[in-house]
Design a protein around this motif. Structure first.
Motif, PDB file in Angstrom:
ATOM      1  N   UNK A  35       0.997  -1.262   0.178  1.00  0.00           N
ATOM      2  CA  UNK A  35      -0.207  -0.170  -0.039  1.00  0.00           C
ATOM      3  C   UNK A  35       0.580   1.015   0.246  1.00  0.00           C
ATOM      4  N   UNK A  36       2.347   1.137   1.152  1.00  0.00           N
ATOM      5  CA  UNK A  36       2.621   2.375   0.743  1.00  0.00           C
ATOM      6  C   UNK A  36       3.874   2.748  -0.240  1.00  0.00           C
ATOM      7  N   UNK A  37       4.628   1.537  -0.415  1.00  0.00           N
ATOM      8  CA  UNK A  37       6.027   1.543  -1.013  1.00  0.00           C
ATOM      9  C   UNK A  37       6.643   1.879  -2.526  1.00  0.00           C
ATOM     10  N   UNK A  38       4.934   1.852  -2.856  1.00  0.00           N
ATOM     11  CA  UNK A  38       5.338   2.806  -4.457  1.00  0.00           C
ATOM     12  C   UNK A  38       5.262   4.081  -4.193  1.00  0.00           C
ATOM     13  N   UNK A  39       5.300   4.739  -3.499  1.00  0.00           N
ATOM     14  CA  UNK A  39       4.994   6.256  -2.820  1.00  0.00           C
ATOM     15  C   UNK A  39       5.975   6.677  -1.885  1.00  0.00           C
ATOM     16  N   UNK A  40       6.502   5.546  -0.978  1.00  0.00           N
ATOM     17  CA  UNK A  40       7.048   5.829   0.101  1.00  0.00           C
ATOM     18  C   UNK A  40       8.363   4.952  -0.030  1.00  0.00           C
TER      19      UNK A  40
END
Length: 105
Positions: A35-40
């Protein structure tokens, strides 16, 4: 009869044992990756490089607890996708938040 017993013992030793359920930290890492790693990636921020997930930056923005991260997930600032409870249930959101605090302090 002894051949049957030996064969049963041999076959039972070959059965794959079930994998244990994932731990909370493993599940948090998995959810973060999804959920988060693509942007973070690696705790960074591809949208706003000044607002990473690293401890000092989070603290400078008033985020020091899992509840603070979840609140930001629910009502983010400009550029970040909002994740409501239907998208990421509270339990999963808290696992992600705990993972972030444990990993990027």
């Amino acid at each position: 009869m002894s051949v049957c017993v030996a064969l049963a013992m041999l076959l039972s030793g070959c059965a794959k044992s079930p994998e244990p359920p994932p731990t909370a930290s493993t599940r948090g890492a998995q959810l973060f990756k999804e959920r988060c790693a693509p942007c973070h990636p690696d705790g960074g921020n591809v949208i706003n490089p000044k607002k990473t997930l690293h401890g000092g930056v989070l603290a400078d923005n008033g985020i020091t607890t899992p509840a603070g991260i979840v609140a930001r997930m629910r009502k983010p600032g400009p550029g970040m996708t909002s994740f409501d409870p239907a998208t990421i249930p509270d339990t999963d959101a808290h696992l992600i938040a705990e993972y972030i605090l444990a990993t990027y302090r």
